[in-house]
Scaffold this active site. Structure first.
Site, PDB file in Angstrom:
ATOM      1  N   ARG A  14       0.840  -1.206   0.000  1.00 49.09           N
ATOM      2  CA  ARG A  14       0.000   0.000   0.000  1.00 49.09           C
ATOM      3  C   ARG A  14       0.883   1.268   0.000  1.00 49.09           C
ATOM      4  NH1 ARG A  14      -0.717   4.833   2.383  1.00 49.09           N
ATOM      5  NH2 ARG A  14      -0.160   3.879   4.383  1.00 49.09           N
ATOM      6  N   ASP A  15       1.459   1.581   1.138  1.00 48.75           N
ATOM      7  CA  ASP A  15       2.266   2.801   1.261  1.00 48.75           C
ATOM      8  C   ASP A  15       3.375   2.813   0.211  1.00 48.75           C
ATOM      9  OD1 ASP A  15       3.642   5.017   2.128  1.00 48.75           O
ATOM     10  OD2 ASP A  15       4.184   4.224   4.080  1.00 48.75           O
ATOM     11  N   CYS A 239      10.572   8.463  -1.720  1.00 53.40           N
ATOM     12  CA  CYS A 239      10.079   9.600  -0.936  1.00 53.40           C
ATOM     13  C   CYS A 239       9.384  10.576  -1.877  1.00 53.40           C
ATOM     14  CB  CYS A 239      11.218  10.296  -0.211  1.00 53.40           C
ATOM     15  SG  CYS A 239      10.651  11.739   0.715  1.00 53.40           S
TER      16      CYS A 239
HETATM   17 ZN    ZN Z   1       5.602   5.438   4.867  1.00 48.83          ZN
END
Ligand code: ZN
Length: 295
Positions: A14-15, A239
């Protein structure tokens, strides 16, 4: 006291995947989740029931969650930012969901167009509906050690939000260093402050390795007795606020460290590395895990 046993929460599917640009096929997502379960992970965050307009990577959340072969003893939490998402998740067979807030006022405004206080109000109907259906709700707090827009985040804002989420019924609060700026003593201080209001047994660490601090931060906070760690296989995700930089700490690296400390996770490192290589091949790159690359 450092716990003897740690619950890992795998957030890669997910993330991790939602922050990757490349589209990953539903079948591949399901295979990844199943490989992670075979490696011994017992909590695998599998999808986000968010609008496909916002997160196209997760547009097959329903197919993924309903397509996984559920293993006994393994839970597959999903993110449900609103009631619409919650209802779809329920229909797909969710047993664990998560709501998502941020400790930074500016981040909350930019991300979901409301204040922190308003964001908390949006959790209420989801948590109420979840409780009615016997579903557990996890709370995420991002920007606990810094915000990409406002910079420093007051500790009091982290503590307040954690306390509110806990009181509302979240069984666990995951503290996220979204931009990976935290350092060990700062991280420890933050967790210590939160633990004055929310029992440490309800806290989870969600560190990003953007500046190479994740394992050090985790270690520092383990000393406070935190026993739940979020991580992402092969460091999936990157990121979103620093192009080309790493994001989520790699599960392989966390497991290697915990193994070395004699802490039980139930995970078989070799199988985990294999799962990380499987998904990294899809992205035509090597895993963002030092342990995997050294193996
Ligand atoms: Zn994260």
């Amino acid at each position: 006291m450092i716990p003897k046993k740690i619950q890992l929460v795998e957030v890669g599917p997910r993330d991790g995947l939602q922050n990757e640009k490349l589209w990953v096929e539903t079948e591949t997502k399901i295979t990844l989740i199943e490989k992670l379960a075979q490696a011994g992970l017992t909590k695998i965050e599998s999808a986000s029931f968010v609008s496909p307009k916002w997160v196209p990577q997760m547009k097959d959340a329903f197919e993924v969650l309903s397509g996984i072969e559920r293993r006994p003893g393994v839970s597959y939490p999903v993110l449900t930012p609103n009631m619409k998402g919650f209802e779809k998740a329920l229909e797909a067979g969710a047993t664990d969901v998560a709501v998502f807030g941020a400790a930074s006022e500016v981040f909350t405004q930019k991300n979901i167009n409301c204040s922190i206080a308003e964001s908390v109000e949006r959790f209420r109907p989801i948590i109420a509906a979840a409780q009615k259906n016997g579903i557990r709700v996890r709370g995420y707090i991002s920007c606990v050690l810094g915000c990409p827009y406002q910079g420093a985040v007051p500790l009091a804002d982290v503590v307040n939000l954690a306390e509110q989420m806990s009181e509302m019924g979240c069984y666990e609060i995951s503290l996220g260093d979204t931009i990976g700026v935290g350092t060990p003593l700062q991280a420890k201080k933050m967790v210590e402050a939160v633990a004055e209001k929310v029992p440490v047994s309800k806290l989870a660490l969600h560190f990003h390795d953007t500046r190479g601090q994740a394992l050090a931060n985790i270690y520092a906070c383990l000393e406070l007795g935190v026993s739940v760690i979020d991580s992402s296989v092969a460091g999936l995700g990157g990121c979103p606020y620093a192009h080309g930089a790493s994001g989520n700490v790699a599960t392989e690296d966390v497991v290697f460290m915990l193994n070395g400390m004699g802490i039980e996770t139930g995970v078989e490192l070799e199988k985990l590395i294999e799962a990380g290589r499987f998904i990294s091949e899809v992205f035509a790159r090597s895993p963002q895990s030092k342990v995997s690359n050294a193996n």
